[in-house]
Design a protein around this motif. Structure first.
Motif, PDB file in Angstrom:
ATOM      1  N   GLN A  86       0.836  -1.189   0.000  1.00  0.00           N
ATOM      2  CA  GLN A  86       0.000   0.000   0.000  1.00  0.00           C
ATOM      3  C   GLN A  86       0.879   1.250   0.000  1.00  0.00           C
ATOM      4  O   GLN A  86       1.952   1.274   0.596  1.00  0.00           O
ATOM      5  N   VAL A  87       0.407   2.289  -0.675  1.00  0.00           N
ATOM      6  CA  VAL A  87       1.132   3.554  -0.766  1.00  0.00           C
ATOM      7  C   VAL A  87       0.284   4.652  -0.139  1.00  0.00           C
ATOM      8  O   VAL A  87      -0.939   4.695  -0.349  1.00  0.00           O
ATOM      9  N   GLN A  88       0.917   5.511   0.624  1.00  0.00           N
ATOM     10  CA  GLN A  88       0.221   6.652   1.224  1.00  0.00           C
ATOM     11  C   GLN A  88       0.985   7.934   0.976  1.00  0.00           C
ATOM     12  O   GLN A  88       2.220   7.937   0.974  1.00  0.00           O
ATOM     13  N   LEU A  89       0.238   9.005   0.769  1.00  0.00           N
ATOM     14  CA  LEU A  89       0.797  10.350   0.712  1.00  0.00           C
ATOM     15  C   LEU A  89       0.202  11.129   1.879  1.00  0.00           C
ATOM     16  O   LEU A  89      -1.019  11.220   1.997  1.00  0.00           O
ATOM     17  N   VAL A  90       1.059  11.685   2.712  1.00  0.00           N
ATOM     18  CA  VAL A  90       0.587  12.419   3.887  1.00  0.00           C
ATOM     19  C   VAL A  90       1.108  13.842   3.833  1.00  0.00           C
ATOM     20  O   VAL A  90       2.327  14.066   3.822  1.00  0.00           O
ATOM     21  N   GLU A  91       0.167  14.790   3.800  1.00  0.00           N
ATOM     22  CA  GLU A  91       0.525  16.208   3.718  1.00  0.00           C
ATOM     23  C   GLU A  91       0.567  16.830   5.102  1.00  0.00           C
ATOM     24  O   GLU A  91      -0.101  16.376   6.032  1.00  0.00           O
ATOM     25  N   SER A  92       1.319  17.918   5.205  1.00  0.00           N
ATOM     26  CA  SER A  92       1.336  18.725   6.427  1.00  0.00           C
ATOM     27  C   SER A  92       1.725  20.147   6.058  1.00  0.00           C
ATOM     28  O   SER A  92       2.241  20.394   4.960  1.00  0.00           O
ATOM     29  N   GLY A  93       1.445  21.062   6.985  1.00  0.00           N
ATOM     30  CA  GLY A  93       1.906  22.436   6.805  1.00  0.00           C
ATOM     31  C   GLY A  93       0.840  23.450   6.462  1.00  0.00           C
ATOM     32  O   GLY A  93       1.132  24.644   6.364  1.00  0.00           O
ATOM     33  N   GLY A  94      -0.390  23.010   6.238  1.00  0.00           N
ATOM     34  CA  GLY A  94      -1.447  23.967   5.944  1.00  0.00           C
ATOM     35  C   GLY A  94      -1.822  24.768   7.175  1.00  0.00           C
ATOM     36  O   GLY A  94      -1.333  24.530   8.274  1.00  0.00           O
ATOM     37  N   LEU A 129       3.686  30.088   3.868  1.00  0.00           N
ATOM     38  CA  LEU A 129       3.481  28.747   4.410  1.00  0.00           C
ATOM     39  C   LEU A 129       4.339  27.777   3.610  1.00  0.00           C
ATOM     40  O   LEU A 129       4.637  28.025   2.430  1.00  0.00           O
ATOM     41  N   ARG A 130       4.701  26.678   4.255  1.00  0.00           N
ATOM     42  CA  ARG A 130       5.426  25.620   3.565  1.00  0.00           C
ATOM     43  C   ARG A 130       4.688  24.311   3.744  1.00  0.00           C
ATOM     44  O   ARG A 130       4.480  23.849   4.873  1.00  0.00           O
ATOM     45  N   LEU A 131       4.288  23.722   2.633  1.00  0.00           N
ATOM     46  CA  LEU A 131       3.620  22.426   2.650  1.00  0.00           C
ATOM     47  C   LEU A 131       4.639  21.313   2.413  1.00  0.00           C
ATOM     48  O   LEU A 131       5.598  21.492   1.655  1.00  0.00           O
ATOM     49  N   SER A 132       4.395  20.187   3.068  1.00  0.00           N
ATOM     50  CA  SER A 132       5.230  19.001   2.867  1.00  0.00           C
ATOM     51  C   SER A 132       4.335  17.814   2.584  1.00  0.00           C
ATOM     52  O   SER A 132       3.197  17.750   3.074  1.00  0.00           O
ATOM     53  N   CYS A 133       4.862  16.864   1.824  1.00  0.00           N
ATOM     54  CA  CYS A 133       4.123  15.633   1.525  1.00  0.00           C
ATOM     55  C   CYS A 133       5.117  14.481   1.466  1.00  0.00           C
ATOM     56  O   CYS A 133       6.065  14.534   0.679  1.00  0.00           O
ATOM     57  N   VAL A 134       4.882  13.486   2.303  1.00  0.00           N
ATOM     58  CA  VAL A 134       5.758  12.320   2.363  1.00  0.00           C
ATOM     59  C   VAL A 134       5.043  11.106   1.784  1.00  0.00           C
ATOM     60  O   VAL A 134       3.891  10.825   2.157  1.00  0.00           O
ATOM     61  N   ALA A 135       5.742  10.412   0.911  1.00  0.00           N
ATOM     62  CA  ALA A 135       5.213   9.164   0.353  1.00  0.00           C
ATOM     63  C   ALA A 135       5.780   7.986   1.140  1.00  0.00           C
ATOM     64  O   ALA A 135       6.969   7.961   1.448  1.00  0.00           O
ATOM     65  N   SER A 136       4.928   7.025   1.460  1.00  0.00           N
ATOM     66  CA  SER A 136       5.379   5.852   2.201  1.00  0.00           C
ATOM     67  C   SER A 136       4.725   4.601   1.628  1.00  0.00           C
ATOM     68  O   SER A 136       3.717   4.671   0.934  1.00  0.00           O
ATOM     69  N   GLY A 137       5.336   3.459   1.952  1.00  0.00           N
ATOM     70  CA  GLY A 137       4.784   2.199   1.483  1.00  0.00           C
ATOM     71  C   GLY A 137       5.749   1.498   0.544  1.00  0.00           C
ATOM     72  O   GLY A 137       6.930   1.816   0.473  1.00  0.00           O
ATOM     73  N   SER A 138       5.199   0.555  -0.202  1.00  0.00           N
ATOM     74  CA  SER A 138       5.991  -0.244  -1.126  1.00  0.00           C
ATOM     75  C   SER A 138       6.172   0.534  -2.425  1.00  0.00           C
ATOM     76  O   SER A 138       5.276   0.582  -3.268  1.00  0.00           O
TER      77      SER A 138
END
Length: 121
Positions: free
Chosen positions: A1-9, A18-27
């Protein structure tokens, strides 16, 4: 499974940053394009900025001199630095990534859950 998680809003006054970040995780085998889209109330989702795996960037004209997109491939993270924010930048911002989970199969587009950016005038 793949997830994208945003932060910074968040909430910021016009002219702020503002600075937004997005991390991808998973296979994940490889991440191709990563980027940001946004959707304001009553409007269609629109591209804000994208960056390729080799660093080529594309911006929508309304943000070109104010926003900067970057990525850290080792951290599987894409950033959006937003300066000189305007009320019309208010929207839900969605992270987007084109990801290959294995070398054998085509890539798939994934989306984050969205992060609210509100600019008060």
């Amino acid at each position: 499974q793949v997830q994208l998680v945003e932060s910074g809003g968040g909430l910021v006054q016009a002219g702020g940053s503002l600075r937004l970040s997005c991390v991808a995780s998973g296979s994940i085998f490889r991440i191709n394009v990563m980027g940001w889209y946004r959707q304001a109330p009553g409007k269609q989702r629109e591209l804000v900025a994208v960056v390729s795996d080799v660093g080529t960037t594309t911006y929508t004209s309304s943000v070109k001199v104010r926003f900067t997109i970057s990525r850290d491939n080792a951290k599987r993270t894409v950033y959006l630095q937003m300066n000189s924010l305007k009320a019309e930048d208010t929207a839900v911002y969605y992270c987007h990534a084109d990801i290959k989970r294995t070398d054998s199969f085509p890539s798939t587009v994934y989306w984050g859950q969205g992060t609210q950016v509100t600019v008060s005038s």
